[in-house]
Structures are given as structure tokens and as C-alpha cells.
Scaffold this motif. Structure first.
Motif, short mmCIF file in Angstrom:
data_model
loop_
_atom_site.label_atom_id
_atom_site.label_comp_id
_atom_site.label_asym_id
_atom_site.label_seq_id
_atom_site.Cartn_x
_atom_site.Cartn_y
_atom_site.Cartn_z
N ILE A 30 0.82 -1.19 -0.08
CA ILE A 30 0.04 0.11 -0.03
C ILE A 30 0.88 1.45 0.14
CG2 ILE A 30 -1.64 1.34 1.17
CD1 ILE A 30 -2.91 -1.46 2.20
N HIS A 60 -0.94 4.41 6.82
CA HIS A 60 -0.84 5.75 6.76
C HIS A 60 -0.57 6.30 8.33
CE1 HIS A 60 -2.47 6.45 2.67
NE2 HIS A 60 -3.14 5.85 2.94
N HIS A 62 -8.58 3.03 7.85
CA HIS A 62 -7.43 2.87 6.77
C HIS A 62 -6.16 4.11 7.09
CE1 HIS A 62 -5.33 2.16 3.08
NE2 HIS A 62 -5.56 3.42 2.78
N HIS A 85 -9.57 7.71 3.99
CA HIS A 85 -8.54 8.76 3.97
C HIS A 85 -8.82 9.88 4.74
CE1 HIS A 85 -7.00 6.33 0.18
NE2 HIS A 85 -5.95 6.30 1.01
N HIS A 117 0.08 4.53 -3.25
CA HIS A 117 0.54 5.60 -2.41
C HIS A 117 2.10 5.59 -2.65
CE1 HIS A 117 -3.14 6.40 -0.65
NE2 HIS A 117 -3.23 5.12 -0.32
FE FE2 Z 1 -4.49 4.72 1.59
#
Ligand code: FE2
Ligand SMILES: CC1=C(/C=C/C(C)=C/C=C/C(C)=C/C=C/C=C(C)/C=C/C=C(C)/C=C/C=C(\C)C=O)C(C)(C)CCC1
Length: 521
Positions: free
Chosen positions: A121, A167, A231, A302, A507
Motif C-alpha cells: 500500500i 498511513h 485505513h 482517507h 501511494h
Molecule cells: Fe490509502
């Protein structure tokens, strides 16, 4: 896989336009690359084996390279010439790679399953090192210059998490703050906020930063058997913003998925009748704010940014009315007519919530506690909880990025890909969240990736710098390219053509030359 033995830079690209001389470093990106192994095929696009790619900007030239992440999952699958390790959307049977993936896939026997290390990811910076990340307890160190795969790190050796976000955030000292979920400690399902220091004390130089990982705070899951999926999360100067959405993992279903012959994704469900709860953790006291703040049911992946203003926490997210985004990426739906036949039932919407953390405790029930100029509201209810409704900033953007120097602070600009009702990114956009003005870049048949902002040296304004995006071209015989835009005007500065196939990714990061170890060619 593209690599050029003897050269540490990669493949030299043809560049047209103006390449800023100060732009030196590596744009490093991650995403799913291989979906078929032998006669077997993954079910879902997010399951594919991680493919890293990079653009190196050096002395006025741009070089490209790409390499599959040599995860244990990759090695086992390639050795067996079929999928032998389960991913979120694909359950694999049986699992003959006994040396690494030997444990039983059962929570009922209290065995922690050995998850995949197919980290497809994102990329995370830890001190001077870089890691490919996914959402399991494993991350993989990589060399950002050669794209070689290095050590595997197991978060669960240091903190009790089975899942973690891809993230993370970084504080001003470069320490990592991330969140993970502990799902196997029966009856104590919880979300953990954990910190990975950017360096270790001088006398312990042989130890890794991970040995110094610590749990900052834990938030109990509202439902012990159904923790929320998340996420990403938000961060302000003083608070962590965590959203407990009614998009939940069912632990009993997860525990029996393997024997029932279904994938883990089928254990994730959107409960549209439930609420979405907002949690705020004070970063200094490590305590959660006790007031209950909530909004209607939604699904989000996000967070964009968050900040404090006059006693409020303001946070911006990309939200959906349902979970159709995940379903849209099943490979059987990404067939040749997918642009027409594979539609989202909910468009990604950029929402701003304004939550009054300091409010008049004697305010009347039913009153709006928000004191900032916004259409977002936070209404006091009889039981003391506060019902929040957002201001809509815009529709149809995803994969948002900001100038990270403004992360946690009042800011103006979001860079994102534009989508309508299908899984095709048609443009990239620069949204001014204060005025709602939007600038776009788009060209026919061009599918731009998540745009990354790179500040110019000594930049004084938030949008002083460039935006980088990798563009896949859907027309046959047209080459993909890396596009450089002036971040202020959103006009093209130049493009570097990649004369090999390039994949649609997820990403990435830009690593300035100064942060890279000296290269030995
Ligand atoms: Fe993401
Ligand atoms: C890419 C494009 C677009 C947008 C994409 C978006 C919004 C992507 C979001 C990606 C997400 C949420 C990826 C999540 C991946 C999760 C993974 C791989 C999880 C793995 C977990 C495992 C294997 C383990 C699970 C075990 C459990 C749960 C057991 O207890 C658009 C739409 C902007 C445009 C096109 C391109």
C-alpha cells in the motif's frame, strides 16, 4: 521487473519541458502489481503482489526503475507457482510453505494467524530507513535507491497489534505515530496508538527503533466482537483524531473464514443503521476526551488533514455513503467494459467536520456549539452527546495529499485524483479548502496517480513547489509518463516518458536527495 545491474540509477528517461534544478531525490511508490501466479489469480486488485517503482531525479536527469517486493509471500508463491498465502480478498488453500506460514488459521484455538507480508500500500520513513507497508502486523524494509527488499519487521513483537494502518503520521522530531487493532485478546478488542522513535539512544545503537516502540494510548472498541476497520487517522498539534466507523470486521466470522472457505473481506460489513463515533486523544495527557461526538453512518479510508482553531478540532476526510469502493475493485468487475458497467453507488465526498472540544457546558440542548464560520454543525443532545454534521468541501476526489509541513495545522490546499462514478482516475485536482476553488490537470486517456507535493527549497508559501504524478495511458501504443506540475498554477512544467509498461499504483513518498544515503555506483 526492471533493474539495471551495474547502474544504481535505473533507466534514463526522455524528458521534455523544464525540470527544476532543485528537484533532486527519489519519488518512490507502491501498489499491487502481479495478480496471476501460475494458474491461480487473486480475487481483488488490493491483493496483488507489491510492485515498487521509483523516479530518481539527479543532476537534471530522470531515471526509472521498478521491482517486485521480495516478501516471504512473494517468494512462497513464486516457488509454488501458485497463490499459497491468503490476502484480504483471497483465501489460499492449502498452505504448503510450512517453514514460514505454518500456523493454523484459527482464532478459536487462540492462535494468532501468520499474516501476509505482501506490503503493497504505502511507504513509511523510520529514521533513515524506508519500509513498504500494508495493514497487517508486518512491514518490509526496502532500499529506496535499488528497491531491494530487506528485513521483515513484526509490529506484534513489540506492541499487541494484529492490524496496523499503512498511513502513519510523523511528529516534528520525525517519530512515527501509528494506530493498530488488537483483535485476538479475547474480550479486550481495542485500538492502540503507538509510537516508533526516529532514533535510539547512543548507548543502544545496536538496537532497532522498533525495540523502543511504545503504546501511547488505547481506545476500547465499542463492540468487542466487531471492531471498526480504518485505513488512516488524523493528527493535530494536541490531539489524535480517530474515527470509529460502522464498517466493521466480524471476529467470529474472521475466525471461521478459513474453514468456511470464504475470504476475510466477506467478514467486513457496513452497518448503515449505526453511528460513526469520533475519538480525540490528548497527545500530552494520553487521555481520551470524554464527551461523545458522533455523526451518521459513513465509510472512509482517507483523512486529509486536521487542525485546531478557537477550541474546535477541524478535520477533513473523504467519505462515502456505503462500501461500494472496495467491491468495485474485485478483479471480475474490472473486465473490459468496467468503465460503463462497474459503477460506484456513492461518490467520494470531501467533508469537513468541526468539533467543539471547548464548549459552553451550560449551552441549551439542541443548540449548535460550533463558533467558527462554517456550515458544519455540532448539536448538543439530551444525554450530553454531540451530533456533528459536516460541511461539504467538494465531490469526486480521492487519494488526497497535503504539504506535510502543514499537517496538523490550518491549511489551504489538498492535491488529489479526481474520479466520477467508476474506478478510473480522470484528472488530478488542487482544492483550496478555504475558498472551495479547484484547479485541474487532465488529458484524454490519461489516468494520473495520487499527486505528491514537493516543496521547493526555502518555500514560504504552502503551494510553493511542484506536484508529481505518474500517468498511465489507456490508449494502446502511447507511453506512460511522470508529470511535473507547478503546484501554484497547476500548469505542466515537464514530463518524463517511460517506455515500458507502468502499473496503476496506490501511494508513495518523495525522498529529498539529502535524506538519501550516499550512493556508491
Ligand atoms: Fe490509502
Ligand atoms: C487506486 C485508485 C483509486 C482509489 C483507491 C482507494 C481509495 C484505495 C484504497 C485502498 C485501500 C483501502 C486499501 C486497503 C488494503 C488493505 C489490505 C491489503 C489489507 C490486508 C489485510 C490482510 C491481508 C489481513 C487481514 C486479516 C484479518 C482481517 C484477520 O483478522 C481511485 C478510485 C481514486 C481511482 C482509481 C485508482
Amino acid at each position: 521487473t526492471l533493474a539495471f545491474p551495474g547502474r544504481n540509477t535505473g533507466m534514463l528517461l526522455l524528458f521534455s519541458g523544464h525540470l527544476p534544478t532543485w528537484l533532486q531525490g527519489v519519488l518512490l511508490r507502491n501498489g499491487p502489481g502481479m495478480h496471476t501466479i501460475g494458474d491461480t489469480k487473486y480475487n481483488h486488485w488490493f491483493d496483488g503482489l507489491a510492485l515498487l517503482h521509483s523516479f530518481t531525479f539527479k543532476n537534471g536527469e530522470v531515471y526509472y526503475r521498478s521491482k517486485y517486493l521480495r516478501s516471504d509471500t512473494y517468494n512462497c508463491n513464486i516457488e509454488a507457482n501458485r497463490i499459497v498465502v491468503s490476502e484480504f480478498g483471497t483465501m489460499a488453500y492449502p498452505d504448503p510453505c510450512k517453514n514460514i506460514f505454518a500456523k493454523a488459521f484459527s482464532y478459536l484455538s487462540h492462535t494468532i494467524p501468520e499474516f501476509t507480508d505482501n506490503c503493497l500500500i504505502n511507504i513509511m520513513k523510520s529514521g533513515d530507513d524506508y519500509y513498504a507497508t500494508s495493514e497487517t502486523n508486518f512491514i518490509r524494509k526496502i532500499d529506496p535507491q535499488t528497491l531491494e527488499t530487506l528485513e521483515k519487521v513484526d509490529y506484534s513483537k513489540y506492541v499487541a497489534v494484529n492490524l496496523a494502518t499503512s498511513h502513519p503520521h510523523y511528529d516534528s522530531a520525525g517519530n512515527i505515530l501509528n494506530m493498530g487493532t488488537s483483535i485476538v485478546d479475547k474480550g479486550r478488542t481495542k485500538y492502540l496508538l503507538f509510537k516508533i522513535p526516529s532514533s535510539v539512544p547512543e548507548k543502544e545503537k545496536k538496537k532497532s527503533c522498533f525495540k523502543h516502540m511504545e503504546v501511547v494510548c488505547s481506545i476500547p472498541s465499542r463492540s468487542l466482537l466487531q471492531p471498526s476497520y480504518y485505513h488512516s487517522f488524523g493528527i493535530t498539534e494536541n490531539y489524535i483524531v480517530f474515527i470509529e466507523q460502522p464498517f466493521k470486521l466480524d471476529i467470529v466470522k474472521l475466525a471461521t473464514a478459513y474453514i468456511r472457505g470464504v475470504n476475510w473481506a466477506s467478514c467486513l460489513a457496513f452497518h448503515k443503521e449505526d453511528k460513526t463515533w469520533f475519538h480525540f486523544v490528548d497527545r500530552k495527557t494520553k487521555k481520551e476526551v470524554s464527551t461523545k461526538f458522533y455523526t451518521d453512518a459513513m465509510v472512509l479510508y482517507h483523512h486529509i488533514n486536521a487542525y485546531e482553531e478557537d477550541g474546535h478540532v477541524v478535520f477533513d476526510i473523504i467519505a462515502y455513503k456505503d462500501n461500494s469502493l472496495y467491491d468495485m475493485f474485485y478483479l471480475k468487475k474490472l473486465n473490459k467494459d468496467f468503465e460503463e458497467n462497474n459503477k460506484l453507488t456513492s461518490i467520494p465526498t470531501c467533508k469537513r467536520f468541526v468539533v467543539p472540544l471547548q464548549y459552553d457546558k451550560d449551552a441549551e440542548v439542541g443548540s449548535n456549539l460550533v463558533k467558527l464560520p462554517t456550515s458544519a454543525t455540532a448539536v448538543k443532545e439530551k444525554d450530553g452527546s454531540i451530533y456533528c454534521q459536516p460541511e461539504i468541501l467538494c465531490e469526486g476526489i480521492e487519494l488526497p495529499r497535503v504539504n506535510y509541513d502543514y499537517n496538523g495545522k490550518k491549511y489551504k490546499y489538498v492535491y488529489a485524483t479526481e474520479v466520477q462514478w467508476s474506478p478510473v482516475p480522470t484528472k488530478i485536482a488542487k482544492l483550496n479548502v478555504q475558498t472551495k476553488e479547484i484547479l485541474h490537470w487532465g488529458e484524454e486517456h490519461c489516468w494520473p496517480s495520487e499527486p505528491i507535493f514537493v516543496p521547493s527549497p526555502g518555500a514560504r508559501e504552502e503551494d510553493e513547489g511542484v506536484v508529481l504524478t505518474c500517468v498511465v495511458v489507456s490508449e494502446p501504443n502511447k507511453a506512460p509518463f511522470l508529470l511535473i506540475l507547478d503546484a501554484k498554477t497547476f500548469k505542466e512544467l515537464g514530463r518524463a516518458t517511460v517506455n515500458v509498461e507502468m502499473h496503476l499504483d496506490l501511494h508513495g513518498v518523495f525522498i529529498p536527495q539529502n535524506d538519501l544515503e550516499d550512493e556508491t555506483e
